[in-house]
Design an enzyme around this catalytic site. Sequence first.
Site, PDB file in Angstrom:
ATOM      1  N   ASP A 290       0.840  -1.195   0.000  1.00 60.44           N
ATOM      2  CA  ASP A 290       0.000   0.000   0.000  1.00 60.44           C
ATOM      3  C   ASP A 290       0.878   1.250   0.000  1.00 60.44           C
ATOM      4  O   ASP A 290       1.827   1.345   0.780  1.00 60.44           O
ATOM      5  CB  ASP A 290      -0.898  -0.019   1.242  1.00 60.44           C
ATOM      6  CG  ASP A 290      -1.939   1.083   1.239  1.00 60.44           C
ATOM      7  OD1 ASP A 290      -2.465   1.402   0.160  1.00 60.44           O
ATOM      8  OD2 ASP A 290      -2.236   1.616   2.326  1.00 60.44           O
TER       9      ASP A 290
ATOM     10  N   GLU B  31      -2.974   6.147  -7.439  1.00 64.70           N
ATOM     11  CA  GLU B  31      -3.858   7.130  -6.807  1.00 64.70           C
ATOM     12  C   GLU B  31      -3.802   8.440  -7.569  1.00 64.70           C
ATOM     13  O   GLU B  31      -2.736   8.873  -8.011  1.00 64.70           O
ATOM     14  CB  GLU B  31      -3.441   7.352  -5.353  1.00 64.70           C
ATOM     15  CG  GLU B  31      -4.321   8.331  -4.588  1.00 64.70           C
ATOM     16  CD  GLU B  31      -3.985   8.362  -3.105  1.00 64.70           C
ATOM     17  OE1 GLU B  31      -4.287   7.370  -2.429  1.00 64.70           O
ATOM     18  OE2 GLU B  31      -3.397   9.350  -2.635  1.00 64.70           O
TER      19      GLU B  31
ATOM     20  N   GLY C 182      -7.757   8.245   8.266  1.00 66.22           N
ATOM     21  CA  GLY C 182      -8.087   8.382   9.678  1.00 66.22           C
ATOM     22  C   GLY C 182      -9.545   8.756   9.846  1.00 66.22           C
ATOM     23  O   GLY C 182     -10.292   8.874   8.883  1.00 66.22           O
TER      24      GLY C 182
ATOM     25  N   GLY D  86      -9.057   5.318   3.164  1.00 63.72           N
ATOM     26  CA  GLY D  86      -9.662   6.065   4.255  1.00 63.72           C
ATOM     27  C   GLY D  86     -11.123   5.718   4.466  1.00 63.72           C
ATOM     28  O   GLY D  86     -11.940   6.594   4.767  1.00 63.72           O
ATOM     29  N   ALA D  87     -11.471   4.437   4.321  1.00 65.54           N
ATOM     30  CA  ALA D  87     -12.880   4.034   4.408  1.00 65.54           C
ATOM     31  C   ALA D  87     -13.389   3.927   5.838  1.00 65.54           C
ATOM     32  O   ALA D  87     -14.587   3.728   6.043  1.00 65.54           O
ATOM     33  CB  ALA D  87     -13.097   2.708   3.677  1.00 65.54           C
TER      34      ALA D  87
ATOM     35  N   ALA E 114      -9.417   0.088   4.776  1.00 64.52           N
ATOM     36  CA  ALA E 114      -9.819   0.525   6.119  1.00 64.52           C
ATOM     37  C   ALA E 114      -8.769   0.066   7.117  1.00 64.52           C
ATOM     38  O   ALA E 114      -8.353  -1.093   7.094  1.00 64.52           O
ATOM     39  CB  ALA E 114     -11.190  -0.039   6.480  1.00 64.52           C
ATOM     40  N   ASP E 115      -8.373   0.979   7.985  1.00 65.54           N
ATOM     41  CA  ASP E 115      -7.378   0.648   8.998  1.00 65.54           C
ATOM     42  C   ASP E 115      -7.745   1.216  10.362  1.00 65.54           C
ATOM     43  O   ASP E 115      -7.708   0.523  11.367  1.00 65.54           O
ATOM     44  CB  ASP E 115      -6.004   1.156   8.561  1.00 65.54           C
ATOM     45  CG  ASP E 115      -4.925   0.940   9.624  1.00 65.54           C
ATOM     46  OD1 ASP E 115      -4.793  -0.210  10.087  1.00 65.54           O
ATOM     47  OD2 ASP E 115      -4.223   1.902   9.977  1.00 65.54           O
ATOM     48  N   THR E 116      -8.125   2.498  10.397  1.00 61.84           N
ATOM     49  CA  THR E 116      -8.303   3.179  11.681  1.00 61.84           C
ATOM     50  C   THR E 116      -9.339   2.489  12.562  1.00 61.84           C
ATOM     51  O   THR E 116      -9.107   2.275  13.756  1.00 61.84           O
ATOM     52  CB  THR E 116      -8.697   4.648  11.444  1.00 61.84           C
ATOM     53  OG1 THR E 116      -7.695   5.274  10.640  1.00 61.84           O
ATOM     54  CG2 THR E 116      -8.815   5.390  12.764  1.00 61.84           C
TER      55      THR E 116
END
EC number: 4.1.2.40
Length: 287
Positions: free
Chosen positions: A83, A134, A178, A208-209, A230-232
């Site tokens: 990523d 991107e 975030g 940033g999903a 998605a991470d946060t």
Amino acid sequence: MTPQANPRDLIENARKGGYAVGAYNMHNEETTEALVWAAERSDSPVFLQVGRAIIPHMGVARAFEMTRRVAERSNARYVIHLDHGSWDEVMEAIRLGFTSVMYDGAHLPFEENIATTRKVVEIAHALGVPVEAELGKIPDAGQNVNWEDYYTNVEEARRFVAETGVDYLAISVGIVHGVIPDLPEKPINIQRIREIKAATGIPLVLHGASGLTDREVQEAKAAGVHKFNADTDLRHAFRKGLESVFAQGDRQLEEAMAEGRARMIDATMEKMRQYGCAGKAASALAA
């Protein structure tokens, strides 16, 4: 030993089926297990992402080795994906055996982004590796922005895809890296997604999903998004597990990590259900 799936098959099946595949970042052994075990339990295909946080921590090679070790012991239908990679990181990832990469030239001037991305695509495609890129700017949480300056331009997207040959395009339509706490919601621009999809014809990606409403997710899928990063939300779930154990007083770190892992599994499985990819691992295998 379970090998990596074909990432093109995962995305193409999502496109045909009207759902999206989730892409999530791992940060250590326990978070890697959380993602892999969630994929197993929900019978979901998954992109396991070596992201910007883990690379300074352990490097591309060690992160890949850790992820592959956990994933190969599972029955998950997975892809190991780089990523936001730089040129050097993308080249290293391809040599290591990543089957999917994202080259991030969005910070470059438009013409330079096209030129460097095209070179990455030529090299990666020669080795059978699809490339995500991107276009547009995605701000970090808490950053003050004029959204019109950040949205991906439709005509630029058309030209970028035509001249680079990228397989998937990550776009900016009102999302952030975030989650912004206690601020008025700004709905993502679904119409801009439709316009970019019509202009490019390739599957789109939303970074940033975390923090998106279910309605936004469903509308974005219908408009042409077939991969959500998605991470946060998942890190927050892991953190709450740690805090719940340490709130009881002195505890072993392993106990806290196990609780964090359990909560991250639940949060990841919820994402998989929301994206519509739960129960779809078999279709990825059959592709």
